[in-house]
Design an enzyme around this catalytic site. Structure first.
Site, PDB file in Angstrom:
ATOM      1  N   TYR A  14       0.811  -1.223   0.000  1.00  0.00           N
ATOM      2  CA  TYR A  14       0.000   0.000   0.000  1.00  0.00           C
ATOM      3  C   TYR A  14       0.843   1.271   0.000  1.00  0.00           C
ATOM      4  CZ  TYR A  14      -3.716  -3.206   1.422  1.00  0.00           C
ATOM      5  OH  TYR A  14      -4.617  -4.238   1.485  1.00  0.00           O
ATOM      6  N   HIS A  19      -4.416   6.183  -1.280  1.00  0.00           N
ATOM      7  CA  HIS A  19      -4.996   6.134   0.064  1.00  0.00           C
ATOM      8  C   HIS A  19      -3.942   6.334   1.147  1.00  0.00           C
ATOM      9  CE1 HIS A  19      -8.881   5.768   1.723  1.00  0.00           C
ATOM     10  NE2 HIS A  19      -8.896   4.488   2.053  1.00  0.00           N
ATOM     11  N   TYR A  64      -4.960  -0.132   9.999  1.00  0.00           N
ATOM     12  CA  TYR A  64      -5.595  -0.038   8.682  1.00  0.00           C
ATOM     13  C   TYR A  64      -6.587   1.123   8.706  1.00  0.00           C
ATOM     14  CZ  TYR A  64      -3.213  -4.212   7.169  1.00  0.00           C
ATOM     15  OH  TYR A  64      -2.237  -5.101   6.845  1.00  0.00           O
ATOM     16  N   ASN A  66      -9.715   1.851   7.944  1.00  0.00           N
ATOM     17  CA  ASN A  66     -11.084   1.857   8.460  1.00  0.00           C
ATOM     18  C   ASN A  66     -11.180   1.852   9.981  1.00  0.00           C
ATOM     19  OD1 ASN A  66     -11.736   1.809   5.785  1.00  0.00           O
ATOM     20  ND2 ASN A  66     -12.645  -0.219   5.795  1.00  0.00           N
ATOM     21  N   ASN A 113     -13.453   6.692   5.016  1.00  0.00           N
ATOM     22  CA  ASN A 113     -13.651   5.767   6.133  1.00  0.00           C
ATOM     23  C   ASN A 113     -12.713   6.018   7.308  1.00  0.00           C
ATOM     24  OD1 ASN A 113     -15.812   4.424   4.971  1.00  0.00           O
ATOM     25  ND2 ASN A 113     -14.493   2.977   3.907  1.00  0.00           N
TER      26      ASN A 113
END
Length: 198
Positions: A14, A19, A64, A66, A113
């Site tokens: 990632y 993001h 993470y 969320n 989120n």
């Protein structure tokens, strides 16, 4: 003490995705101050810098995206920080063009989120933030928008554009810490200081 939190997802896969703009911003700030964000604390990686004589804790949640609120609320409690005065959150914004930033004193998390998780964990949306534009560029805008785009590594051209936004984000963070959120909003939300036109 001031707490600056960049949002993102842990893991090499990632690292350079849209993001993770918040993580990239924290890394850029740390590098500029020869600091390392590697101490584990409250389910986050943290490091310390000084800005204008004030101690600043840089943090990257390991929960993470969320569940970002879990780490942020734990840090706020442990540091006895006031979310309105002592917290600044940096995160990606799909609805802003890549390369731009927006400084906000408070506001709705919209569809983000990580921001939603923080609002839920803190019980308020009244916390300052810098939204880092990651909206796709080029003719494939509609195709590339959404979850798959946010979790796909960026193209070299987009990373180069994002670098300018990360530099402005670092300046905005310094301004918030040393001169206040109002000054930062006036300075960094003007179009001429904010990268590509919307």
């Amino acid at each position: 003490m001031f707490l600056v939190v960049g949002l993102g997802n842990p893991g090499i896969e990632y690292q350079f995705t849209p993001h993770n703009a918040g993580f990239l911003a924290v890394d850029a700030i740390a590098a500029e101050h020869n600091a390392v964000v590697s101490n584990r604390r409250c389910q986050a990686l943290t490091g310390k810098i000084q800005l204008g004589g004030r101690e600043v804790i840089l943090a990257k949640p390991e929960t993470y995206m969320n569940l970002s609120g879990v780490a942020v609320s734990a840090l706020v409690r442990e540091l006895n920080a006031d979310p309105v005065r002592d917290l600044l959150v940096l995160y990606d914004e799909l609805d802003l063009p890549i390369g731009s930033i927006r400084v906000r004193e408070r506001g709705s998390p919209a569809s983000h989120n990580g921001a939603r998780s923080i609002c839920s964990a803190l019980g308020t949306a009244d916390w300052p933030r810098v939204r880092i534009g990651v909206g796709p560029s080029g003719e494939d805008d509609l195709f590339r928008k959404g979850k798959n785009y946010l979790l796909t590594p960026m193209r070299k051209a987009d990373l180069a554009t994002l670098d300018g936004a990360l530099e402005r984000t670092a300046r905005a963070v310094e301004t918030v810490v040393t001169r206040g959120i109002g000054v930062a909003m006036n300075e960094f939300n003007r179009r001429e200081n904010n990268g590509p036109a919307a």
